[in-house]
Design a protein around this motif. Structure first.
Motif, PDB file in Angstrom:
ATOM      1  N   ASP A 236     -12.050   1.535   2.240  1.00 61.60           N
ATOM      2  CA  ASP A 236     -11.915   1.195   3.660  1.00 61.60           C
ATOM      3  C   ASP A 236     -10.851   2.032   4.358  1.00 61.60           C
ATOM      4  O   ASP A 236     -10.971   2.341   5.543  1.00 61.60           O
TER       5      ASP A 236
ATOM      6  N   LYS B 206     -11.984  -1.415  -3.116  1.00 61.90           N
ATOM      7  CA  LYS B 206     -12.609  -1.615  -1.803  1.00 61.90           C
ATOM      8  C   LYS B 206     -11.620  -1.276  -0.677  1.00 61.90           C
ATOM      9  O   LYS B 206     -11.994  -0.643   0.311  1.00 61.90           O
ATOM     10  N   THR B 207     -10.368  -1.654  -0.855  1.00 69.28           N
ATOM     11  CA  THR B 207      -9.350  -1.348   0.154  1.00 69.28           C
ATOM     12  C   THR B 207      -9.179   0.158   0.295  1.00 69.28           C
ATOM     13  O   THR B 207      -9.111   0.686   1.415  1.00 69.28           O
TER      14      THR B 207
ATOM     15  N   ASN C 156      -9.601  -7.558   2.117  1.00 61.29           N
ATOM     16  CA  ASN C 156     -10.466  -7.299   0.960  1.00 61.29           C
ATOM     17  C   ASN C 156     -10.097  -8.164  -0.244  1.00 61.29           C
ATOM     18  O   ASN C 156     -10.442  -7.828  -1.377  1.00 61.29           O
TER      19      ASN C 156
END
Length: 173
Positions: free
Chosen positions: A155, A151-152, A145
């Motif tokens: 996820d 975002k990580t 990412n």
């Protein structure tokens, strides 16, 4: 035995002083740079470069390509306070020839600098602990990412603050 010319690139001045003294006792000519700009202006006649992964505000990974292009060392060894598989792979892809975790013993470092074979049987048989596996998984997700924490976290199915706490807990600083 020919003298090896080595450049240490690390922002920790105390560490550099100690390492320089240790290596010079073994017929190694050592120069030191504490920043990317110092490293790139240090000259281009080094056999080996020891590059710290965390170099002030610079990421050592981003310096691998300019250093290998400018200096063209036989060996470029990345040093880090905490290694991860993702950063090891990335360092090798960018041109590093070796990757070591601090602290490293003088004999092992000398072997790597001289390009000698290192017995890896012991390290290859050691299993990763659950926390090391989690750390590796987080590092891989961060890499995938491009370092984006939010975002990580999405996820990985965790809250952003939880991820930040895990990263701070295992941070090399």
């Amino acid at each position: 035995m020919t003298e090896i010319k080595l450049l240490i690139i690390d922002d920790d001045e105390g560490f550099c002083r100690i390492l320089k003294r240790r290596l010079e006792q073994h017929d190694i000519d050592v120069a030191v740079a504490h920043s990317a700009s110092q490293a790139l202006s240090a000259g281009d006649e080094f056999d080996v470069v020891l590059l710290d992964m965390m170099l002030g505000n610079d990421n050592g990974l981003s310096l691998i390509e300019p250093i290998t292009r400018h200096i063209q060392p036989k060996h470029l060894i990345v040093l880090t306070g905490y290694a991860s598989i993702a950063t090891t792979v990335e360092a090798m892809k960018r041109g590093a020839t070796d990757y070591l975790t601090k602290p490293v013993g003088t004999s092992e470092l000398l072997s790597r600098i001289r390009g000698e074979e290192v017995d890896t049987d012991v390290s290859e048989t050691q299993r990763l602990s659950p926390s090391q596996i989690e750390w590796e998984h987080i590092q891989r997700a961060l890499h995938d990412n491009d370092g984006n924490i939010s975002k990580t976290a999405r996820d990985l199915g965790m809250h952003r603050r939880t991820l930040q706490r895990k990263l701070a807990k295992r941070s090399p600083h």
